[in-house]
Enzyme design. Structure first.
Site, PDB file in Angstrom:
ATOM      1  N   CYS A 139      35.808  24.124  46.831  1.00 47.39           N
ATOM      2  CA  CYS A 139      36.269  23.625  46.140  1.00 47.39           C
ATOM      3  C   CYS A 139      37.733  23.878  46.114  1.00 47.39           C
ATOM      4  O   CYS A 139      38.376  22.442  45.672  1.00 47.39           O
ATOM      5  CB  CYS A 139      35.057  23.449  44.847  1.00 47.39           C
ATOM      6  SG  CYS A 139      35.808  25.078  43.835  1.00 47.39           S
ATOM      7  N   HIS A 162      35.106  25.893  39.289  1.00 50.06           N
ATOM      8  CA  HIS A 162      34.860  25.051  40.242  1.00 50.06           C
ATOM      9  C   HIS A 162      36.692  24.170  39.670  1.00 50.06           C
ATOM     10  O   HIS A 162      36.842  24.009  38.284  1.00 50.06           O
ATOM     11  CB  HIS A 162      33.765  24.249  39.226  1.00 50.06           C
ATOM     12  CG  HIS A 162      33.957  22.793  40.705  1.00 50.06           C
ATOM     13  ND1 HIS A 162      32.881  23.145  41.901  1.00 50.06           N
ATOM     14  CD2 HIS A 162      33.764  21.987  39.844  1.00 50.06           C
ATOM     15  CE1 HIS A 162      33.781  22.151  42.226  1.00 50.06           C
ATOM     16  NE2 HIS A 162      33.295  21.062  41.146  1.00 50.06           N
TER      17      HIS A 162
END
Length: 435
Positions: free
Chosen positions: A18, A376
């Site tokens: 990510c 994230h």
């Protein structure tokens, strides 16, 4: 046109990637960077048998075009695995995707592109017809170096100025220039209850610092002139004041907010406070200006403002401020208190009444959710259609992207995010005199 084309493709998560997906989505929203990659790769003969090793610039450009709906085939989700392979071929050392950071990858990309630029030949090969045609060069006599527009610096390249001033003799040392690809700003401590703004971070970045026990050549010369019989004079050490400013602004500006801090026990911590930023950012107050000089005196350049006026503005505010060359007091709808504050602060009057020269528009924001050990990355970015609209056009479509998930977002949602990386682009192309 299909409504899905107003969105952009997502990216597959190849296993904790990510950090890479969020960064390339943010870069895809910077049209100047994509155009630079197009110019940079225009002279490559990709059909040549010698072009065995893939170029990072070509691979990155193909991916960014796909993420800007410029690909030949529309796809809902793209695979950035090819970019990972090319980065590994460029000797990018990666031990674990869990330990990677989007800001670190940004510098890997820019430095690798600079290395690729430096490896490009300065003289075209006799059989490189494509380069000769592109550069409109006619060979007459000996082969000369070609004009290489693609050898220019990438649009994130800027320069900082460092000023040193002796507090004893008031003599300024020669200005030192250092390059930067991103402005890495620490988040200053603000009294409880007050919001932290981007201007606080920028002012903290350029604030002066005192350095002790620095040899001053000018003080040494003065001391030598005062000494009789030609005696040897020791080097005079004094206290200097050092200040940073932005010497050359880039076309694309990457701002990194340092959210990593350390506890008193030495444990890493993440700073989660919200830093207020806006769609438009004026950097006039942080640009280095050569100060007027008096004989024998060399003063430090000072910022154009004291930080009392917000340099982060929204579109409606800039439209009002930039449309008037001078303060129209007679026809102003300003309150008496505002007018009195304007009179009391000449810097504020100047900031309000003069249109910004160094104005940047927000293109994308990378956000990190989680703590220092895990988390994230997601991205807010402009949709391609919105990025192409004229700067003065009202409204803009924003997107929220988390790997392969893409949805629409509002500007209010973007501005409420805890930004980690912010990508701005110059509202007007930089001229040589304005850079």
């Amino acid at each position: 046109q299909d409504s899905t084309r107003s969105l952009v493709p997502g990216l597959l998560n190849l296993g904790n990637t990510c950090f890479m997906n969020s960064l390339v989505q943010g870069l895809a929203a910077c049209p100047s960077f994509v155009r630079w990659l197009e110019d940079f790769t225009a002279c490559y003969n990709l059909d040549s048998p010698e072009a065995v090793q893939p170029h990072l610039s070509v691979t990155l450009l193909q991916l960014l075009k796909g993420l800007s709906n410029q690909g030949e085939v529309w796809e809902d989700v793209l695979d950035a695995g090819r970019l990972l392979e090319v980065l590994r071929m460029h000797k990018w050392q990666i031990s674990s995707f869990e330990e990677q950071d989007a800001h670190e990858l940004f510098h890997v990309l820019t430095s690798s592109l600079e290395d690729e630029r430096d490896r490009q030949p300065r003289v075209a090969h006799l059989f490189d017809v494509r380069s000769l045609e592109f550069c409109l060069f006619i060979v007459q006599g000996p082969l000369l170096p070609l004009p290489n527009p693609w050898k220019s610096q990438h649009p994130f390249h800027g320069r900082l100025t460092s000023n040193m001033l002796c507090k004893r003799c008031d003599q300024q040392s020669p200005v030192r220039y250092d390059t930067f690809d991103s402005l890495s700003l620490s988040i200053p401590a603000i009294p409880w209850g007050r919001p932290v703004t981007m201007d606080h971070c920028l002012q903290h970045f350029i604030s002066s610092e005192t350095i002790k026990d620095v040899v001053c050549e000018h003080c040494t010369k003065i001391r030598a002139g005062e000494t009789m019989n030609g005696q040897t004079v020791e080097k005079q050490k004094t206290t200097f004041v050092k200040q940073l400013n932005i010497g050359k602004l880039p076309q694309c500006l990457c701002i990194h907010l340092q959210r990593l801090s350390w506890s008193s026990q030495g444990a890493p911590l993440k700073r989660n406070e919200h830093v207020q930023f806006s769609e438009l950012l004026s950097l006039d107050g942080y640009k280095y200006r050569t100060a007027s000089r008096r004989p024998g005196r060399h003063r430090l350049s000072r910022p154009a403002s004291t930080g009392s006026f917000p340099h982060t503005l929204d579109s409606s505010t800039v439209g009002k401020l930039g449309s008037r060359p001078k303060l129209q007091v007679a026809n102003s709808a300003c309150s008496a208190s505002l007018l009195s504050s304007l009179v009391a602060s000449p810097a504020l009057v100047s900031a309000c009444c003069m249109p910004s020269v160094y104005l940047f528009r927000l293109m994308s924001v990378v956000v990190h959710h989680g703590d220092v050990h895990s988390g994230h990355f997601v991205t807010y970015r402009r949709s391609p259609a919105s990025a192409k609209t004229p700067p003065s056009a009202p409204g803009s479509q924003w997107l929220w992207i988390s790997d392969d998930t893409v949805r629409r977002a509002s500007l209010q949602e973007v501005l409420a995010a805890n930004a980690y990386l912010l990508f701005y682009e110059r509202d007007r192309p930089l001229s040589r005199r304005q850079s």
